[in-house]
Design a protein around this motif. Sequence first.
Motif, PDB file in Angstrom:
ATOM      1  N   GLU A  30       1.180  -1.476   0.177  1.00 54.62           N
ATOM      2  CA  GLU A  30      -0.069   0.223  -0.640  1.00 54.62           C
ATOM      3  C   GLU A  30       0.831   1.766   0.021  1.00 54.62           C
ATOM      4  O   GLU A  30       0.423   2.352   0.077  1.00 54.62           O
ATOM      5  CB  GLU A  30      -0.995   0.009   1.252  1.00 54.62           C
ATOM      6  N   THR A 144      -4.241   4.700  -7.175  1.00 50.40           N
ATOM      7  CA  THR A 144      -4.571   3.706  -6.290  1.00 50.40           C
ATOM      8  C   THR A 144      -5.974   4.139  -6.293  1.00 50.40           C
ATOM      9  O   THR A 144      -6.976   5.113  -6.445  1.00 50.40           O
ATOM     10  CB  THR A 144      -4.044   4.347  -5.335  1.00 50.40           C
ATOM     11  N   ARG A 148      -5.626   1.756  -1.761  1.00 49.50           N
ATOM     12  CA  ARG A 148      -4.270   1.966  -1.905  1.00 49.50           C
ATOM     13  C   ARG A 148      -3.704   0.793  -2.524  1.00 49.50           C
ATOM     14  O   ARG A 148      -2.878   0.614  -2.878  1.00 49.50           O
ATOM     15  CB  ARG A 148      -3.172   2.593  -0.801  1.00 49.50           C
ATOM     16  N   GLU A 149      -4.290  -0.240  -3.697  1.00 44.25           N
ATOM     17  CA  GLU A 149      -4.325  -1.058  -5.150  1.00 44.25           C
ATOM     18  C   GLU A 149      -2.936  -0.176  -5.520  1.00 44.25           C
ATOM     19  O   GLU A 149      -3.792   1.112  -5.838  1.00 44.25           O
ATOM     20  CB  GLU A 149      -5.093  -2.126  -4.828  1.00 44.25           C
ATOM     21  N   HIS A 289      -7.273  -3.754   6.200  1.00 45.10           N
ATOM     22  CA  HIS A 289      -6.485  -4.364   4.680  1.00 45.10           C
ATOM     23  C   HIS A 289      -7.972  -5.405   4.111  1.00 45.10           C
ATOM     24  O   HIS A 289      -7.524  -5.003   2.843  1.00 45.10           O
ATOM     25  CB  HIS A 289      -5.643  -5.296   5.135  1.00 45.10           C
ATOM     26  N   ARG A 293     -10.900  -3.573   0.920  1.00 43.13           N
ATOM     27  CA  ARG A 293     -10.326  -4.067  -0.294  1.00 43.13           C
ATOM     28  C   ARG A 293     -11.617  -4.603  -0.606  1.00 43.13           C
ATOM     29  O   ARG A 293     -11.878  -4.810  -2.129  1.00 43.13           O
ATOM     30  CB  ARG A 293      -9.442  -5.903  -0.161  1.00 43.13           C
TER      31      ARG A 293
END
Lengths: 335, 379
Positions: A30, A144, A148-149, A289, A293
């Motif tokens: 990230e 992103t 934050r990918e 996390h 997602r």
Amino acid sequence: MGTTIGAELAEQATRALDDAAGVAVLRAVEDGAFPAAAWDALGALGLGVALVPEDRGGAGLGFLDIVPVLEALGRAGAPVPLAESIGAGALLSAAGIEVPDGVLTFAAAGAPVPWGRHATHVALVDGARVALYPAAALRWTHGTNTAREARDIPTPVAPMAEGTMPNAWGAEAAMLVTALLRSAQIAGAMQGALALAVDHANTRKQFGRPIGRFQAVQQQLAVFAAETSAVSVAAAAAARAADRRGLAGAAFEIGCAKVTAGEAAAKGAAIAHQVLAAMGITEEHSLHHLTRRLWSWREEGGTERFWSARLGALVQGTPGPLWTFITDRDEEPAA
Amino acid sequence: MTGLRFDLRDPPPGAAALRAEVRAFIAEHEHGWAPEVRARSWMGFDRDFTRAVGARGWIGMCWPTEYGGAERSFLDRNIVLEEMLAAGAPVGAHWIGDRQSGPLILRLGTEAQRQKFLPKITTGDYAFCIGLSEPDSGSDLASLRTRADRVDGGWVLNGRKIWTTFGHLCDWMIALVRTSPAPEGGSRHQGLSQVLVDLKAPGVTIRPIHDLVGEKGFNEITFDDVQLPEDALVGQEGAGWAQATSELAFERSGPDRYMSSHPLLEAGIAALRDDPAAATTLGRQVARLWTLRSMSTAVAGMLQDGADPVRQAALVKDLGNDFEQALPDRMRDVIDTDAMPEEMRRMHAYLTQIVPTFSLRGGTREIMRGIIARELGLR
């Protein structure tokens, strides 16, 4: 859910993820890093060419076979672009393009490319036309998603190879593959978040007992579990349809799976955060996390709203009962 | 959490042909079904229709031929159930016997009981109801107080059962009753047994209870010194709790747990074909229906394999009840009730009133979620 080979591959992938990935890796990803060690560990399994036919140097597996692998990835927060590599390999080989080694990714033309800046090669799909690029040759505008990918926009140059998607894959293949991959990953991320929530409910004590002893909490987690099972079944059923009829012929099932996954992702994330309370909101706790997602992946490959409108229009425009439409899609196994 | 695992199932060979047969059969009968009949779904009681279904071999179709069955698979049966529910056929007169009373007798009954009851269930001559709830025992079923005491040549039954659907129209009840006191300090689950009760026997008083729709759907049934013969006992004396809970996978797993409102969805789509503003809402319902069907079919496959998918059944029932219960309001999201075509409006009016029962019958929503929570390791 899925096939025997799928379960075995998922077990191997889970072991590799347990060894090489974790919260620290997700944090680094990230922050923009590429998780080389995790990628090497997963890469050794040869899953990148899972969907490439054997006569083209692949493993010749189907979408249903890899659903458990995608779930395993999802449980770990997908720390590596393995789903993207699998999808790119499938699209490229379907278009008759040799699948290169390395980190692959793909996107429909105009859409942000997942992990684009980290890839060695990129497949961009414009309608039925597939073009392969060395990632380094493209100029990237970094971006992103909520998780934050990396979701990067390329400026296309001349491709190194081009091909055309067969009719069975159709002009929407990139979106359909994305929807299918993300649905299965959502099932996995929900399993991961559910496990965290159940564990917390069994250990966090208030009023002198674990909060999981309270029916109000139990009932919420039961809903979470039910939704998780629903996504897993829906993703597998959509994958099965894609294997049998090609992606284009499975658009209905893939859309149903994506709607189910997107709705469930919202419910699951909300319940997980309610159970984990303030702890789950902290950077330190690993829950976010997974929940970030869930919120991000429901946006990709078509939202609930996008697919619901399509599905609705489809059944509105199909003469005769809905029930006939649905049962006509059943496929009896060959006798 | 293996109890929350599902494996996809394909339709059985010959599925499309069987589906077509059932559809043709329904087409012969459906002209007489008012919207309220279709909306009642498997709570519609029509003995003549049931006899016609039986004549086609679609009641007890998985049972051995010697008891009137057709030795078909659970997945075949699932097709017949789906088609009946999709059409809103009035299947209530055989639904319980086919779904759980018959299978219980087949599994645990004596040879004489099988021969006496099963063929008559398959023809529609014997309609069954379930005797579980009592005035003071609902979700806490083990607190029940109806007693069968041993006497010479049989049992004498005293107590009261309530909320028995169609008790006033049925021939037989399988009741869960206490046959010996719970042991001091022991489990209340001990000392319970299942007994067959002839609802026309002396001492049985059936009082219909008017429901909120204004119909007589369920009943309170009182037993005053009802004489039961020796062979009224089903299975083992004292094993009633385990027997009754093992029925639950049969009771809770079927498409009747998500398709109860299906005819309303069909009516909604037919009425809104040209309304683009309705597409998103309709599409969401379709996606949910498709997912639930995949799950429900997986459970039918597990039953066919001889597994005991009691947890998966609870899970699908919970999700399915939410779906079928919400459908009338989802239709209201896209069309005002006074703009609905007459048939749809009448179905909608009936279902709006009756959908609260969906998450009560067959075990409440809270009980289903408790079962899932236990599987998660929370209790």
